[in-house]
Design a protein around this motif. Structure first.
Motif, PDB file in Angstrom:
ATOM      1  N   PRO A 104     -25.722  -1.128  -5.324  1.00 55.20           N
ATOM      2  CA  PRO A 104     -27.046  -0.746  -4.825  1.00 55.20           C
ATOM      3  C   PRO A 104     -26.947   0.439  -3.861  1.00 55.20           C
ATOM      4  CG  PRO A 104     -26.279  -2.772  -3.749  1.00 55.20           C
ATOM      5  CD  PRO A 104     -25.196  -2.351  -4.685  1.00 55.20           C
ATOM      6  N   LEU A 105     -27.611   1.528  -4.208  1.00 56.73           N
ATOM      7  CA  LEU A 105     -27.611   2.713  -3.348  1.00 56.73           C
ATOM      8  C   LEU A 105     -29.041   2.922  -2.847  1.00 56.73           C
ATOM      9  CD1 LEU A 105     -26.293   5.205  -2.135  1.00 56.73           C
ATOM     10  CD2 LEU A 105     -26.411   6.315  -4.365  1.00 56.73           C
ATOM     11  N   TYR A 106     -29.204   2.895  -1.528  1.00 60.03           N
ATOM     12  CA  TYR A 106     -30.553   2.934  -0.946  1.00 60.03           C
ATOM     13  C   TYR A 106     -31.171   4.332  -1.044  1.00 60.03           C
ATOM     14  CZ  TYR A 106     -29.110  -1.392   1.524  1.00 60.03           C
ATOM     15  OH  TYR A 106     -28.659  -2.637   1.862  1.00 60.03           O
TER      16      TYR A 106
ATOM     17  N   TYR B 248     -25.971  10.468  10.961  1.00 55.68           N
ATOM     18  CA  TYR B 248     -25.264  10.316  12.241  1.00 55.68           C
ATOM     19  C   TYR B 248     -24.106  11.313  12.249  1.00 55.68           C
ATOM     20  CZ  TYR B 248     -27.174   5.457  12.048  1.00 55.68           C
ATOM     21  OH  TYR B 248     -27.958   4.347  11.946  1.00 55.68           O
TER      22      TYR B 248
ATOM     23  N   LEU C 223     -21.278  -1.083   3.571  1.00 54.24           N
ATOM     24  CA  LEU C 223     -21.262  -0.249   2.354  1.00 54.24           C
ATOM     25  C   LEU C 223     -19.898  -0.165   1.658  1.00 54.24           C
ATOM     26  CD1 LEU C 223     -22.898   1.699   0.478  1.00 54.24           C
ATOM     27  CD2 LEU C 223     -21.884   3.548   1.804  1.00 54.24           C
TER      28      LEU C 223
ATOM     29  N   HIS D  64     -34.725   3.782   7.608  1.00 53.08           N
ATOM     30  CA  HIS D  64     -33.329   4.184   7.354  1.00 53.08           C
ATOM     31  C   HIS D  64     -32.960   5.475   8.103  1.00 53.08           C
ATOM     32  CE1 HIS D  64     -30.155   4.550   3.885  1.00 53.08           C
ATOM     33  NE2 HIS D  64     -29.607   4.522   5.078  1.00 53.08           N
TER      34      HIS D  64
ATOM     35  N   HIS E 198     -24.992  -6.098  11.660  1.00 57.39           N
ATOM     36  CA  HIS E 198     -25.455  -5.506  10.400  1.00 57.39           C
ATOM     37  C   HIS E 198     -26.942  -5.149  10.438  1.00 57.39           C
ATOM     38  CE1 HIS E 198     -25.512  -4.350   6.324  1.00 57.39           C
ATOM     39  NE2 HIS E 198     -25.927  -5.467   5.796  1.00 57.39           N
ATOM     40  N   VAL E 199     -27.242  -3.875  10.251  1.00 54.68           N
ATOM     41  CA  VAL E 199     -28.619  -3.376  10.339  1.00 54.68           C
ATOM     42  C   VAL E 199     -29.559  -4.139   9.399  1.00 54.68           C
ATOM     43  CG1 VAL E 199     -30.099  -1.355   9.966  1.00 54.68           C
ATOM     44  CG2 VAL E 199     -27.838  -1.069  11.015  1.00 54.68           C
ATOM     45  N   ASP E 200     -29.152  -4.353   8.150  1.00 54.72           N
ATOM     46  CA  ASP E 200     -30.045  -5.017   7.188  1.00 54.72           C
ATOM     47  C   ASP E 200     -30.396  -6.438   7.641  1.00 54.72           C
ATOM     48  OD1 ASP E 200     -30.291  -2.902   5.354  1.00 54.72           O
ATOM     49  OD2 ASP E 200     -28.369  -3.392   4.440  1.00 54.72           O
TER      50      ASP E 200
ATOM     51  N   GLU F 103     -20.535  -7.088   3.415  1.00 54.54           N
ATOM     52  CA  GLU F 103     -21.961  -6.733   3.438  1.00 54.54           C
ATOM     53  C   GLU F 103     -22.127  -5.246   3.780  1.00 54.54           C
ATOM     54  OE1 GLU F 103     -23.620  -9.127   6.591  1.00 54.54           O
ATOM     55  OE2 GLU F 103     -22.397  -8.137   8.099  1.00 54.54           O
TER      56      GLU F 103
ATOM     57  N   ASN G 224     -23.772   8.972   1.340  1.00 54.33           N
ATOM     58  CA  ASN G 224     -23.454   7.677   0.722  1.00 54.33           C
ATOM     59  C   ASN G 224     -23.112   7.822  -0.759  1.00 54.33           C
ATOM     60  OD1 ASN G 224     -24.024   6.461   3.171  1.00 54.33           O
ATOM     61  ND2 ASN G 224     -26.154   5.999   2.637  1.00 54.33           N
TER      62      ASN G 224
ATOM     63  N   GLU H   8     -25.333   4.461  16.730  1.00 59.41           N
ATOM     64  CA  GLU H   8     -26.700   4.187  16.263  1.00 59.41           C
ATOM     65  C   GLU H   8     -27.700   4.118  17.417  1.00 59.41           C
ATOM     66  OE1 GLU H   8     -26.985   1.454  12.984  1.00 59.41           O
ATOM     67  OE2 GLU H   8     -24.899   1.797  12.434  1.00 59.41           O
TER      68      GLU H   8
ATOM     69  N   ARG I 226     -23.302   9.460   7.077  1.00 57.40           N
ATOM     70  CA  ARG I 226     -22.634   8.789   8.191  1.00 57.40           C
ATOM     71  C   ARG I 226     -21.357   9.556   8.499  1.00 57.40           C
ATOM     72  NH1 ARG I 226     -27.039   7.097   8.258  1.00 57.40           N
ATOM     73  NH2 ARG I 226     -27.770   4.936   8.152  1.00 57.40           N
TER      74      ARG I 226
ATOM     75  N   ASN J 161     -28.261   9.858   2.565  1.00 61.54           N
ATOM     76  CA  ASN J 161     -28.052   9.590   3.995  1.00 61.54           C
ATOM     77  C   ASN J 161     -26.585   9.837   4.347  1.00 61.54           C
ATOM     78  OD1 ASN J 161     -30.340   7.982   2.899  1.00 61.54           O
ATOM     79  ND2 ASN J 161     -30.663   7.623   5.078  1.00 61.54           N
TER      80      ASN J 161
ATOM     81  N   ASN K 184     -19.484   5.047  12.107  1.00 66.76           N
ATOM     82  CA  ASN K 184     -19.268   3.982  11.102  1.00 66.76           C
ATOM     83  C   ASN K 184     -17.790   3.772  10.795  1.00 66.76           C
ATOM     84  OD1 ASN K 184     -22.152   4.728  10.630  1.00 66.76           O
ATOM     85  ND2 ASN K 184     -21.936   3.205   9.003  1.00 66.76           N
TER      86      ASN K 184
ATOM     87  N   TRP L 151     -17.767   8.849   9.061  1.00 65.10           N
ATOM     88  CA  TRP L 151     -16.901   7.689   8.826  1.00 65.10           C
ATOM     89  C   TRP L 151     -15.593   7.796   9.597  1.00 65.10           C
ATOM     90  CZ3 TRP L 151     -18.941   3.576   6.482  1.00 65.10           C
ATOM     91  CH2 TRP L 151     -20.108   3.780   5.745  1.00 65.10           C
TER      92      TRP L 151
HETATM   93  P1  TYD Z   1     -23.907   0.087   6.445  1.00 69.49           P
HETATM   94  O1  TYD Z   1     -22.506  -0.113   5.979  1.00 69.49           O
HETATM   95  O2  TYD Z   1     -24.832  -1.079   6.415  1.00 69.49           O
HETATM   96  O3  TYD Z   1     -23.822   0.727   7.908  1.00 69.49           O
HETATM   97  P2  TYD Z   1     -25.000   1.328   8.859  1.00 69.49           P
HETATM   98  O4  TYD Z   1     -26.310   0.925   8.329  1.00 69.49           O
HETATM   99  O5  TYD Z   1     -24.699   0.675  10.172  1.00 69.49           O
HETATM  100  O6  TYD Z   1     -24.782   2.810   8.870  1.00 69.49           O
HETATM  101  O7  TYD Z   1     -24.563   1.248   5.589  1.00 69.49           O
HETATM  102  C1  TYD Z   1     -23.994   2.530   5.520  1.00 69.49           C
HETATM  103  C2  TYD Z   1     -24.937   3.412   4.716  1.00 69.49           C
HETATM  104  O8  TYD Z   1     -24.968   2.945   3.363  1.00 69.49           O
HETATM  105  C3  TYD Z   1     -26.370   3.374   5.206  1.00 69.49           C
HETATM  106  O9  TYD Z   1     -26.941   4.668   5.057  1.00 69.49           O
HETATM  107  C4  TYD Z   1     -27.044   2.400   4.264  1.00 69.49           C
HETATM  108  C5  TYD Z   1     -26.289   2.593   2.961  1.00 69.49           C
HETATM  109  N1  TYD Z   1     -26.170   1.381   2.089  1.00 69.49           N
HETATM  110  C6  TYD Z   1     -26.529   1.471   0.752  1.00 69.49           C
HETATM  111  O10 TYD Z   1     -26.968   2.518   0.232  1.00 69.49           O
HETATM  112  N2  TYD Z   1     -26.405   0.346  -0.019  1.00 69.49           N
HETATM  113  C7  TYD Z   1     -25.928  -0.837   0.487  1.00 69.49           C
HETATM  114  O11 TYD Z   1     -25.867  -1.842  -0.269  1.00 69.49           O
HETATM  115  C8  TYD Z   1     -25.545  -0.888   1.864  1.00 69.49           C
HETATM  116  C9  TYD Z   1     -25.020  -2.164   2.460  1.00 69.49           C
HETATM  117  C10 TYD Z   1     -25.690   0.258   2.623  1.00 69.49           C
END
Ligand code: TYD
Ligand code: NAD
Length: 335
Positions: free
Chosen positions: A204-206, A279, A189, A275, A85-87, A187, A248, A126, A213, A211, A178, A215
């Protein structure tokens, strides 16, 4: 009969792989080596499986791992075991180097000593870094990892290939995008979104949520791994992708709509440091050489995944009641 050592077989992809092999191949015995970290769940596999043996061993512990090789004649090794897990790698990188780098070194040395026929390292897109709006990763893209997780995985890939070049060991590498699907620890997404939505909790959306991925449904990945194990050329890397790029924010909205939950659950939070933006996988090579194509498009895969979490509430409620609560607090309370 052939014997396949699978590491990390109680994790998300490893358990899906073991289930697949035991169903498809009655002539393969699986040895699952897993240290049962927070990400593992022995309930991911049924009890009393035939052609199956389990060892609780940390791959960093060479004497313990050595005993597994001494007790069994291993033909194939498929290395899933990893901190994934990256985080978490941003919070605590050291264990990623231990498991993902030192661990594979032990596996490579023992596999060489015991003349394993094929060694498949399960890697990730990654390792290639981050893309802009256009382009895709091919197997020829140079490695440019940007998180402690991806740096540890890139190191593992390079170590594995060094054993091919230096010792003529039959090493192969798969790099996949992914994954999502049944048995994924919440943990990541997609399961996090499904479970939070079911509990009417904020999602929570970062950053700006844009971004991207690529899938892939886990069963497509497992199918690709099986093809590479059977038909891949040693010394080569194979990309596996889902051909399903999505932002996302769009994934989250799709899940909320399916569950009839309000979009107001989405909470934009502080971005992940470093971040990776996008990909995308070019997996022409495995398609041309082995006929691999993903069978599940993102809608079909997401619908199956949502249903699995709806039908397996006990599985995830048990995780939520354990150390996960503590993790969630540390990761999200001050975001
Ligand atoms: P994640 O599932 O952690 O996979 P990875 O970082 O290996 O790609 O995250 C997928 C995407 O979702 C990534 O761009 C980060 C984002 N993310 C959120 O926005 N909120 C979250 O709570 C998590 C866990 C990820
Ligand atoms: P996971 O975190 O769900 O499972 C990892 C498993 O490895 C767990 O069962 C854990 O107990 C075990 N493990 C961890 N450290 C160990 C150690 N030191 N010794 C023995 N066992 C140990 O991971 P996952 O999502 O199933 O990923 C599996 C592999 O696939 C990883 O190598 C990951 O890098 C790779 N991968 C994952 C994805 C994805 O989207 N999940 C995509 C591409 C590649």
């Amino acid at each position: 009969m052939k014997t396949c050592l699978v590491t990390g077989g109680f994790g998300f992809i490893g358990s899906n792989f073991i289930r697949y092999i035991l169903k498809e191949r009655k002539d393969i015995i699986i040895i699952n080596v897993d240290d049962i970290t927070y990400a593992a769940n022995p309930k991911n596999l049924a009890d009393n499986l035939a052609n199956y043996k389990f060892y609780k061993v940390n791959i960093v512990d060479k004497p313990a791992l050595s005993k597994v090789f001494n007790d069994n004649k291993i033909d194939y090794v498929v290395n899933f075991a990893a901190e994934s897990h990256v985080d978490r790698s941003i919070m605590n990188p050291a264990v990623f180097i231990k498991t993902n780098v030192e661990g594979i070194l032990n596996l490579l040395e023992l596999s060489l000593k015991h003349s394993v026929e094929r060694f498949l390292q399960i890697s990730t897109d990654e390792v290639y870094g981050s893309l802009g709006k256009s382009g895709k990763f091919s197997e020829k893209t140079s490695l440019s990892p940007r998180s402690p997780y991806s740096a540890s995985k890139a190191s593992a890939d390079m170590l594995a290939m060094s054993f091919f070049h230096t010792y003529d060991m039959p090493v192969l590498i798969s790099r996949c995008s992914n994954n999502y699907g049944p048995y994924q620890f919440p943990e990541k997404l997609i399961p996090l979104v499904i479970i939070n939505a079911l509990n009417n909790k904020d999602i929570p959306l970062y950053g700006d949520g844009k971004n991207i991925r690529d899938w892939i449904y886990v069963l497509d990945h497992v199918n690709g791994i099986y093809s590479i194990l059977e038909h891949g050329n040693v010394g080569e890397v194979y990309n596996i992708g889902g051909d399903s790029e999505m932002e996302n924010e769009a994934i989250i909205k799709y899940i909320l709509n399916k569950l009839n939950k309000p979009l107001s659950l989405i909470k934009y939070v502080k971005d992940r440091p470093g971040h990776d933006k996008r990909y995308a996988m070019d997996f022409t090579k495995i398609t041309q050489e082995m006929g691999f194509l993903p069978e599940y498009n993102i809608e079909k895969g997401l619908d199956l995944t949502i249903n699995w979490y709806l039908n397996n509430e006990n599985w995830w409620r048990e995780i939520l009641s354990g150390n996960y609560k503590e993790y969630y607090k540390i990761m999200y309370d001050y975001r």
